[in-house]
Design a protein around this motif. Structure first.
Motif, PDB file in Angstrom:
ATOM      1  N   TYR A   1       0.805  -1.223   0.000  1.00  0.00           N
ATOM      2  CA  TYR A   1       0.000   0.000   0.000  1.00  0.00           C
ATOM      3  C   TYR A   1       0.843   1.281   0.000  1.00  0.00           C
ATOM      4  N   PRO A   2       1.860   1.377   0.891  1.00  0.00           N
ATOM      5  CA  PRO A   2       2.682   2.602   0.814  1.00  0.00           C
ATOM      6  C   PRO A   2       3.456   2.714  -0.508  1.00  0.00           C
ATOM      7  N   THR A   3       3.815   1.564  -1.095  1.00  0.00           N
ATOM      8  CA  THR A   3       4.513   1.582  -2.386  1.00  0.00           C
ATOM      9  C   THR A   3       3.607   2.181  -3.460  1.00  0.00           C
ATOM     10  N   VAL A   4       2.337   1.798  -3.443  1.00  0.00           N
ATOM     11  CA  VAL A   4       1.384   2.330  -4.425  1.00  0.00           C
ATOM     12  C   VAL A   4       1.098   3.804  -4.141  1.00  0.00           C
ATOM     13  N   ALA A   5       0.941   4.138  -2.861  1.00  0.00           N
ATOM     14  CA  ALA A   5       0.618   5.526  -2.505  1.00  0.00           C
ATOM     15  C   ALA A   5       1.714   6.474  -2.978  1.00  0.00           C
TER      16      ALA A   5
ATOM     17  N   GLY B   1      -3.412   7.099   2.433  1.00  0.00           N
ATOM     18  CA  GLY B   1      -3.736   8.191   1.521  1.00  0.00           C
ATOM     19  C   GLY B   1      -3.841   7.731   0.078  1.00  0.00           C
ATOM     20  N   LEU B   2      -4.407   6.537  -0.128  1.00  0.00           N
ATOM     21  CA  LEU B   2      -4.617   6.032  -1.493  1.00  0.00           C
ATOM     22  C   LEU B   2      -5.860   6.693  -2.062  1.00  0.00           C
ATOM     23  N   LYS B   3      -5.663   7.586  -3.055  1.00  0.00           N
ATOM     24  CA  LYS B   3      -6.774   8.381  -3.561  1.00  0.00           C
ATOM     25  C   LYS B   3      -6.797   8.405  -5.074  1.00  0.00           C
TER      26      LYS B   3
ATOM     27  N   HIS C   1     -11.375  -4.733   2.276  1.00  0.00           N
ATOM     28  CA  HIS C   1     -10.839  -3.860   3.325  1.00  0.00           C
ATOM     29  C   HIS C   1     -11.595  -2.550   3.442  1.00  0.00           C
ATOM     30  N   GLN C   2     -12.684  -2.406   2.674  1.00  0.00           N
ATOM     31  CA  GLN C   2     -13.337  -1.099   2.578  1.00  0.00           C
ATOM     32  C   GLN C   2     -12.254  -0.056   2.239  1.00  0.00           C
ATOM     33  N   ASP C   3     -12.308   1.128   2.866  1.00  0.00           N
ATOM     34  CA  ASP C   3     -11.256   2.122   2.559  1.00  0.00           C
ATOM     35  C   ASP C   3     -10.204   2.195   3.669  1.00  0.00           C
ATOM     36  N   HIS C   4     -10.052   1.075   4.433  1.00  0.00           N
ATOM     37  CA  HIS C   4      -9.093   1.073   5.554  1.00  0.00           C
ATOM     38  C   HIS C   4      -7.684   1.452   5.092  1.00  0.00           C
ATOM     39  N   PHE C   5      -7.188   0.750   4.066  1.00  0.00           N
ATOM     40  CA  PHE C   5      -5.819   1.049   3.615  1.00  0.00           C
ATOM     41  C   PHE C   5      -5.784   2.355   2.807  1.00  0.00           C
ATOM     42  N   GLY C   6      -6.894   2.673   2.166  1.00  0.00           N
ATOM     43  CA  GLY C   6      -6.985   3.961   1.489  1.00  0.00           C
ATOM     44  C   GLY C   6      -6.769   5.106   2.470  1.00  0.00           C
TER      45      GLY C   6
END
Lengths: 307, 307
Positions: B129-133, B260-262, B251-256
């Motif tokens: 997730y942080p890699t994508v963000a 800050g995945l937007k 995960h719903q928007d938990h990792f978002g």
């Protein structure tokens, strides 16, 4: 990704920029692209193919091993600075509340953890010796194993060829001194020919392990004097200081003594191993042949993809 | 290796006796035979083949991750008992002498270590997730990744299907709620059909994660009430309590929120993943089809070996 002179950090940045490695915020800890992984897989198949003639027994160990085994191996005597042990939280709800409070306050909460029975594996062959010893006497014509493992060494660095977590493929030979010597000699030749078939510049050199402390200097000198360790060096992050991508090690009867590896007549076994640093070889290939595997020299592609 | 009722320990002993797994002296930590590894490799190729139609981006992360990333993910809030952190010795020669003295005296020397920046990866997708963000806004048509990783969970057990170090393959979808829902739904169907093609008995069931403590019960109930987690269960070490071999998580928007995945319009991304427990699937295959892969049903061999 050119053949000119550059620093380790330059190479690392180029690997990030080309999407071959991904940053994690920790030096020596990176994500790998699908193409990087494919290169590693293809290289592993090449190694397996070259070794198949000797009919090795394949075993795979996970990235962690029994900590007691690591202790008994003597690793903490020689390389205490490189080892990693796994600690886990084993408390109740009150301790957990404390842990979360410390984490929120930016304090070091890890002291609330306890040591587990696990240490990280420092080299693919460490868990093998007690596994073999448990089987009983070693046959006089010896044993040969093909191993692969993730390994850990705590040496944070911006040199992409010095990762904290990396994969090692290994052949390990257990037998008489003559037998394991012949095994190592054959791989000194096969390994060099293999790397040359990948059109990588390389040279074999006498080497020593990074023994700890002042006493370690003597151990390193002994190791060199007795010719126990050779490395196949390829320029990766530096022309002047090429990187050990393969290593060829003769352990004498060190592991035989430590683990009671004996023949039926009670005499101690010797052992030798050849290790392939998979990330290092992949980095050498990207470094010398460029970021796009489709543009690699046809002969190199043929060795890795068509065989 | 028969279909009758037996205990977890019976199954483990049979796996040792048949040379499929090797003991290390630590519950949940085993060597794997070459054949076990080949089954895992074949199964991984099957998964990759089934997922290729969606053109996922492959990334591989090592078995350890940035500890700060694990902390920020909230893992220590929900599963503190399962996490593992890496500690290393960082002292000088005097401290080393003390360490060796403590080790010789059978004392706990691990307190001489310091926490490193690494924690062990608890599930393949945590480092993603942080890699994508870090790449910037997520495209409106979403992102799809194929991951594989060794994972650690501190839950020593004599159930061979509950290893401390095991491999997980995962597809992770990041996008709108509708998009990631459709992704999960398609894998609920594809995953079940895949396992049935391997002639393994299985059933899909609503599930929850092993949240820590009393507060965890409420989290587990919420997760079930909202249908956030499904598992594909196969009897491995028990008929009555089948083992989760695949899991399907929304995960719903938990990792978002966490990372800050937007999308470009600033709205938060949702995510979902499907995870394949590779050791568990391999164990299920050996458990139901026997220790000799050459004697497995022809249809199963065709799916794994001939495709």
């Amino acid at each position: 990704m050119d053949t000119g002179t550059f620093t380790s950090k330059d190479l690392l940045d180029k690997l990030f920029d080309n999407g071959i490695l991904f940053e994690t915020g920790v030096d020596g800890l990176y994500g790998r692209s699908g193409m990087f992984e494919e290169v590693i897989e293809r290289f592993e198949r090449l190694v397996t193919r070259l070794g198949a003639v000797d009919k090795p027994t394949r075993i795979h160990f996970p990235p962690g091993m029994n900590r007691a085994t690591l202790e008994k191996s003597g690793y903490m005597k020689s390389f205490p600075q490189l080892a990693g042990c796994v600690h886990s939280f084993m408390g109740g709800e009150r301790d957990h509340a404390k842990l979360l409070g410390m984490m929120d306050a930016g304090q070091d909460w890890t002291e609330l953890q306890q040591p587990t029975e696990l240490a990280l594996t420092p080299a693919a062959c460490y868990p093998l010796y007690p596994t073999v010893a448990a089987r009983g006497p070693v046959p006089m014509d010896g044993l040969l194993f093909e191993l692969s493992s993730y390994c850990f060494r705590h040496e944070p660095s911006q040199d992409p060829a010095r990762m904290q977590l990396f994969r090692m493929r290994e052949f390990v030979c257990i037998g008489t001194a003559d037998h394991v010597h012949a095994f190592r000699q054959s791989w000194l030749e096969r390994g060099k020919a293999m790397v040359e078939s990948l059109e990588l510049p390389c040279e074999l050199d006498l080497a020593n392990d990074p023994f700890f402390g002042r006493g370690g200097k003597m151990l390193a000198n002994n190791q060199r004097d007795q010719g126990l360790k050779f490395e196949l060096l390829i320029p990766v992050s530096s022309q002047e200081k090429p990187t050990a991508c393969l290593s060829f090690n003769y352990h004498q009867d060190h592991f035989g003594q430590t683990w009671g590896l004996k023949f039926a007549d009670g005499s101690l076994c010797h052992s030798a191993c050849v290790g392939f640093g998979l990330e290092r070889v992949a980095l050498a290939l990207f470094r010398h042949h460029g970021p796009d595997v489709n543009a690699w020299p046809p002969a190199v592609r043929a060795v890795l993809w068509d065989a």
